[in-house]
Every structure is written in C-alpha cells, then in structure tokens.
Design an enzyme around this catalytic site. Structure first.
Site, PDB file in Angstrom:
ATOM      1  N   HIS A 161       0.629  -1.189   0.251  1.00 46.84           N
ATOM      2  CA  HIS A 161       0.148  -0.003   0.115  1.00 46.84           C
ATOM      3  C   HIS A 161       0.782   1.319   0.042  1.00 46.84           C
ATOM      4  CE1 HIS A 161      -3.740  -2.245   0.461  1.00 46.84           C
ATOM      5  NE2 HIS A 161      -3.248  -2.852   1.719  1.00 46.84           N
ATOM      6  N   ASP A 195      -2.541 -10.202  -2.700  1.00 43.50           N
ATOM      7  CA  ASP A 195      -3.086  -9.848  -1.467  1.00 43.50           C
ATOM      8  C   ASP A 195      -4.607  -9.322  -1.562  1.00 43.50           C
ATOM      9  OD1 ASP A 195      -2.109  -8.599   1.464  1.00 43.50           O
ATOM     10  OD2 ASP A 195      -3.932  -7.530   0.534  1.00 43.50           O
ATOM     11  N   HIS A 197      -6.281  -7.049  -0.628  1.00 49.73           N
ATOM     12  CA  HIS A 197      -6.358  -5.640  -1.040  1.00 49.73           C
ATOM     13  C   HIS A 197      -5.550  -5.315  -2.363  1.00 49.73           C
ATOM     14  CE1 HIS A 197      -6.844  -6.114   3.340  1.00 49.73           C
ATOM     15  NE2 HIS A 197      -7.885  -5.199   3.225  1.00 49.73           N
ATOM     16  N   ASP A 284      -4.601 -12.659   3.252  1.00 49.32           N
ATOM     17  CA  ASP A 284      -6.076 -12.344   3.479  1.00 49.32           C
ATOM     18  C   ASP A 284      -7.250 -12.415   2.613  1.00 49.32           C
ATOM     19  OD1 ASP A 284      -4.545 -10.507   1.797  1.00 49.32           O
ATOM     20  OD2 ASP A 284      -4.810  -8.541   3.428  1.00 49.32           O
TER      21      ASP A 284
HETATM   22  C1  SP5 Z   1      -0.984  -5.003   3.728  1.00 49.06           C
HETATM   23  C2  SP5 Z   1      -2.707  -5.015   4.022  1.00 49.06           C
HETATM   24  O1  SP5 Z   1      -3.447  -6.052   3.883  1.00 49.06           O
HETATM   25  N1  SP5 Z   1      -3.131  -4.009   4.545  1.00 49.06           N
HETATM   26  C3  SP5 Z   1      -4.541  -3.849   4.703  1.00 49.06           C
HETATM   27  C4  SP5 Z   1      -5.024  -2.697   5.353  1.00 49.06           C
HETATM   28  C5  SP5 Z   1      -6.430  -2.485   5.655  1.00 49.06           C
HETATM   29  N2  SP5 Z   1      -6.951  -1.427   6.366  1.00 49.06           N
HETATM   30  C6  SP5 Z   1      -8.204  -1.107   6.340  1.00 49.06           C
HETATM   31  C7  SP5 Z   1      -8.983  -1.682   7.538  1.00 49.06           C
HETATM   32  C8  SP5 Z   1     -10.370  -1.362   7.020  1.00 49.06           C
HETATM   33  C9  SP5 Z   1     -11.303  -1.823   8.405  1.00 49.06           C
HETATM   34  N3  SP5 Z   1     -12.535  -2.245   8.062  1.00 49.06           N
HETATM   35  C10 SP5 Z   1     -13.023  -3.024   8.989  1.00 49.06           C
HETATM   36  C11 SP5 Z   1     -13.809  -4.210   8.638  1.00 49.06           C
HETATM   37  C12 SP5 Z   1     -13.687  -5.192   9.715  1.00 49.06           C
HETATM   38  N4  SP5 Z   1     -14.756  -6.383   9.389  1.00 49.06           N
HETATM   39 ZN    ZN Z   2      -4.326  -7.144   2.224  1.00 47.30          ZN
END
Ligand code: SP5
Ligand code: ZN
Length: 340
Positions: A161, A195, A197, A284
C-alpha cells in the site's frame, strides 16, 4: 528455499489502529503473525531461514521520494518533541484531500500529507523495522539473481500500500516495488499482487513505466479498502499504458472464480515475457480472514501458487497481509510448498 527474515520487525508494534467510526482496535498487523509463520516454517525441512543483508538507502530512494523517507526517519522524534497528551503512536487527524501542492512544515501536517489512513501508525521502531523489511525483500531478490529458483522475503511491516511518497494500510516502504525495481536493472520483471487488497502503492510506483508489468487481483475497491484506486480501467499512463492491470473481484469469490481471474493475469504475464516475477503474497484472501470477504480455502491458496509456478519463472515471494494468525502458518506452507 531461502527465507529472509529479521527480528527487527518486533520494534514496530503500534498499540492500536482506528477503524471506521473512530473505533480503536488492537493492531491487526502484529508481530505474532511472524511467529505463526516461523513456527510453520520450522516444521518443514526445505525452509532455510537467513538474516537479510543491508542494501543501504539507494534501492529505497529509487522508488520512494526522499522527503517522504526523511519524514519516516524523523517522525517519531519530532512527535515526542511536540509533547502530545497520548504519545503512544503518531497518527494525524487531518489528511491532504486530493493531494494539494503545499506541504506544511508542521509534523502533523506532514503526517497527514504522507499518510493515507489510520492504519499506518508510526511508533519508535517503525522506520527501522520498515528498513529491515525492505532488506528482506532485496535479499530474496539477490538470491534469485544468484540462481535460486525462488526465495521468500518474510517481510514485516508489509509494503504494497506504500506509494512513492505515502504510507497506508500497515505499509511504509514498498518492499515488493523496491525488489522489483532493483531486479529491473538486470532483466524484465513482472509483479503479481495476490493480497486481498489492491496493491495501490505498487500501482502508483510503476504506473508510468513499461519495463515493469504490474498486476493486482483484489477485492473490488468499489466496496473495499483502499476505495479510490484499483479499478479495472486503470491501465497505466504514458509509456506505461497497458503495463498495469487490475482484476477487481466481488465479495464471496471462491477458489474457482479466483483461479479463473488468476489465469487471465498469468496470460498477461506470459505475453510480457519477464525473466523475474515478484509476487506480493497476502494471505488475507483466505476465507476466514478478519479483514477479508473473499472465500479462498487453504487448498485454493495451494492451487493459486501451483498456477503461478506453472509460469516457470525465477520468483521472489514477498509477504504482504493476512490476519487470521491461526491459519497463517498453514496458508504460507500451502503457498510456498508449490513454489519452492
Ligand atoms: C497489507 C494489508 O493487507 N493492508 C490492509 C490494510 C487494511 N486497512 C483497512 C481496514 C479497514 C477496516 N474495515 C473493518 C472491517 C472489519 N470487518
Ligand atoms: Zn491485504
């Protein structure tokens, strides 16, 4: 398979992150993740765990803005000097809406300029941990250049990211991008990000380049973090047009649907004819991940790795996300087992 790992990551342990609604929750990207992976790697006879080499700042400056790295280096000391009421982690409450040109002098102003969200929390050891994480990626790349078929950078904090000049999503230095750029000085490189995301930072770093192909398969940003980047019509700019591809997926995507998207991505990689492949490996996508909505099983993770291995390329695997700590060990073994 050589695995590059440094204990320095333990110095990066933010006390919390902030979820939507202002909810302070325990930091999901925690040191225990590495313990679970190490425990698993210690049960097999093919994982050769080594310390990374220090490559210095030059390979990092080749993909990141110098002022951004300077910010990471001094942020903690500057934060303490402001004598905050709660000094446990540096986290701004103001962000640079659509990147205005002015970079403020104040620490919190710069923090909001260089940070994307409330999960890239900076603590005392963050910069040091991020440097050693990047060195794990570079060491894995070096070992593949030296003739190893594959190598694993067991990187923490993760990196995909982090853009040229910003941190976000638990990431500070883009380990995969640093490794891919370092390799690109030698031969053609493709980066495949699996990943859950979108690998927005990697997309940002290589967006205008035609010498490094970047592909990300991820949850559709229309419903998932990072929301503003990772759509299918983003394909690169200038000479880089056509050298970036996003594969946004719906919630609930299962093994077969995931592998179908992966096969399209692999076809693009074959057409590009790279010598090296860098894989941003986030676990993830696993069905029981606390952040995920994609339903890939451990067997599916093995299948994904087998398809990637069928490219028959020298492959650098870089650890990204994955937050179901109890499943991380077996998922990493399922993945690496097909690429060793
Ligand atoms: C490296 C990596 O996988 N980073 C991911 C970062 C995501 N952070 C955002 C979290 C969004 C939170 N949403 C809450 C949903 C819980 N069910
Ligand atoms: Zn991720």
């Amino acid at each position: 398979m050589k695995v590059f790992y440094s204990e320095t990551h333990r110095k990066h342990e933010p006390p919390f992150e902030v979820f939507d609604g202002g909810l302070r929750v325990p930091y999901l990207e925690n040191p225990e993740r590495m313990d679970k992976i190490l425990d698993a790697l210690n049960t097999v006879d093919w994982a050769d765990i080594q310390q990374p080499t220090d490559f210095g700042l030059d390979p990092l400056l080749a993909v990141h803005d110098k002022e951004y790295l300077d910010f990471l280096a001094s942020a903690w000391t500057e934060w303490l000097a402001t004598k905050p009421k709660d000094s446990s982690t540096l986290l701004p409450a103001t962000f640079a809406l659509r990147r205005q040109p002015h970079k403020p002098k104040s620490l919190l102003g710069r923090a909001g300029y260089y940070m994307m969200d409330l999960s890239a929390c900076i603590v005392e050891g963050t910069y040091q941990a991020a440097l050693s994480s990047a060195n794990c990626a570079l060491s894995a790349a070096e070992s593949v250049v030296g003739g190893q078929r594959s190598a694993f950078g067991l990187c923490r904090p993760p990196g995909h990211h982090a853009g040229k000049d910003y941190a976000g999503g638990y990431c500070f230095i883009n380990n995969a991008a640093v490794a891919a750029n370092w390799l690109s000085a030698k031969e053609r490189v493709a980066v495949l990000d699996v990943d859950y995301h979108c690998g927005n930072g990697t997309q940002d770093i290589f967006y205008d380049r035609d010498d490094v192909l970047t592909i990300s398969i991820h949850a559709d940003p229309d419903y998932e973090y990072p929301s503003y980047i990772g759509y299918a019509d983003e394909r690169g700019k200038g000479r880089g047009f056509g050298y970036h591809h996003n594969f946004p997926l719906p919630a609930g995507t299962d093994d077969d649907a995931y592998v179908a998207a992966l096969d399209q991505a692999l076809q693009k990689i074959r057409e590009f004819k790279p010598v090296y492949l860098v894989v941003s490996a986030g676990m993830d996508i696993y069905a029981d991940d606390p952040l995920g909505t994609i339903k890939v099983t451990t067997a599916g993770i093995g299948k994904i790795a087998r398809q990637i291995a069928s490219l028959d390329l020298s492959t650098v695997i870089i650890m990204e996300g994955g937050y179901n700590n109890d499943a991380l060990g077996r998922n990493i073994l399922a993945f690496l087992g097909e690429l060793k």
